[in-house]
Design a protein around this motif. Structure first.
Motif, PDB file in Angstrom:
ATOM      1  N   GLU A  74       0.830  -1.215   0.000  1.00 23.98           N
ATOM      2  CA  GLU A  74       0.000   0.000   0.000  1.00 23.98           C
ATOM      3  C   GLU A  74       0.863   1.263   0.000  1.00 23.98           C
ATOM      4  O   GLU A  74       0.556   2.237  -0.691  1.00 23.98           O
ATOM      5  N   PHE A 124       2.563   1.521  -3.461  1.00 21.27           N
ATOM      6  CA  PHE A 124       1.575   1.949  -4.450  1.00 21.27           C
ATOM      7  C   PHE A 124       1.286   3.444  -4.316  1.00 21.27           C
ATOM      8  O   PHE A 124       1.228   4.158  -5.316  1.00 21.27           O
ATOM      9  N   HIS A 125       1.121   3.910  -3.093  1.00 18.91           N
ATOM     10  CA  HIS A 125       0.864   5.339  -2.872  1.00 18.91           C
ATOM     11  C   HIS A 125       1.992   6.184  -3.464  1.00 18.91           C
ATOM     12  O   HIS A 125       1.744   7.186  -4.140  1.00 18.91           O
ATOM     13  N   GLU A 169       0.113   7.850  -6.408  1.00 12.84           N
ATOM     14  CA  GLU A 169      -0.596   8.985  -5.823  1.00 12.84           C
ATOM     15  C   GLU A 169       0.314  10.148  -5.453  1.00 12.84           C
ATOM     16  O   GLU A 169      -0.141  11.279  -5.361  1.00 12.84           O
ATOM     17  N   ALA A 192      -5.083  -0.447  -7.042  1.00 16.61           N
ATOM     18  CA  ALA A 192      -4.394  -0.465  -5.742  1.00 16.61           C
ATOM     19  C   ALA A 192      -4.627  -1.772  -5.015  1.00 16.61           C
ATOM     20  O   ALA A 192      -5.732  -2.291  -5.040  1.00 16.61           O
ATOM     21  N   PRO A 193      -3.633  -2.294  -4.333  1.00 12.43           N
ATOM     22  CA  PRO A 193      -2.221  -1.896  -4.343  1.00 12.43           C
ATOM     23  C   PRO A 193      -1.367  -2.789  -5.226  1.00 12.43           C
ATOM     24  O   PRO A 193      -0.200  -3.014  -4.924  1.00 12.43           O
ATOM     25  N   GLU A 194      -1.936  -3.294  -6.330  1.00 12.09           N
ATOM     26  CA  GLU A 194      -1.196  -4.283  -7.125  1.00 12.09           C
ATOM     27  C   GLU A 194      -0.548  -3.775  -8.398  1.00 12.09           C
ATOM     28  O   GLU A 194       0.541  -4.214  -8.739  1.00 12.09           O
ATOM     29  N   THR A 240       7.366  -5.921   0.039  1.00 17.21           N
ATOM     30  CA  THR A 240       6.773  -5.921  -1.294  1.00 17.21           C
ATOM     31  C   THR A 240       7.804  -6.319  -2.338  1.00 17.21           C
ATOM     32  O   THR A 240       8.947  -5.860  -2.297  1.00 17.21           O
TER      33      THR A 240
END
Length: 159
Positions: free
Chosen positions: A31, A34-35, A39, A82-84, A114
C-alpha cells in the motif's frame, strides 16, 4: 522535437517487441509503495534520481515527467489497481526513435514487504531498440537505486 507515439493499451506490456523487466524486494508494504508510485507523483524526483520533475496532469489521469539529460514524457495513466498494479503509456516524448512505450509497476506481497516488478515495454526504430538493449544494465541499476531510495524514504515517513 517532441513526437506523438502510438496509443497502445495495457496489454502492450505483454506484446511489445522489446520488454525489459526488473524486480526488487523492499521492506515497505504494498500500500505504501503503491501510494508513492500512483498517488505521490511529485515525490518521484525525491527517490528516482533520473527524474527531475514529475507532476500529475489531466486531473490525475496523466503525468508529465522530465529526466536528467532533457528527455520529456507526456503520459496517460492506463491502470490504477491499488495496491497491485500501476501502469502508464507515453503519449508524447522527445526521445528519438520511440514509437510506443508502456511502463507497468506490479506489486506483490513478499513477507512483510513488497516485491516490485517494473516492466518497460517499448517499440521503436532499430537504433532505439538497440540503445535500450545496450542500456539495460544502466536501467537496472537506476531501478535498484530508486527502489533502495524509495524504501528508505518510506521507512522514514512511517517511522
Amino acid at each position: 522535437m517532441a513526437r506523438r507515439l502510438r496509443p497502445v493499451g495495457p496489454d502492450f506490456v505483454e506484446t511489445a517487441p522489446l520488454r525489459l523487466v526488473f524486480a526488487r524486494e523492499v521492506t515497505a508494504a504494498p500500500e505504501a509503495v503503491f501510494h508513492a508510485l500512483a498517488e505521490d507523483t511529485p515525490g518521484w524526483s525525491e527517490w528516482f534520481s533520473a527524474v527531475t520533475l514529475a507532476r500529475p496532469t489531466a486531473e490525475g489521469t496523466g503525468r508529465e515527467v522530465r529526466l536528467r539529460g532533457g528527455t520529456r514524457f507526456e503520459e496517460t495513466v492506463l491502470v490504477t489497481q491499488a495496491p497491485e498494479v500501476y501502469a502508464y503509456r507515453v503519449d508524447v516524448t522527445n526521445a528519438p526513435g520511440a514509437r510506443a512505450l508502456v511502463e507497468e509497476w506490479r506489486l506483490t506481497p513478499a513477507g512483510t514487504g513488497t516485491r516490485v516488478r517494473w516492466t518497460f515495454a517499448a517499440d521503436g526504430t532499430a537504433p532505439f531498440r538497440a540503445a535500450l538493449v545496450l542500456g539495460r544494465a544502466g536501467l537496472g541499476r537506476a531501478f535498484r537505486t530508486a527502489m533502495t531510495a524509495l524504501d528508505q524514504r518510506l521507512a522514514s515517513t512511517h517511522a
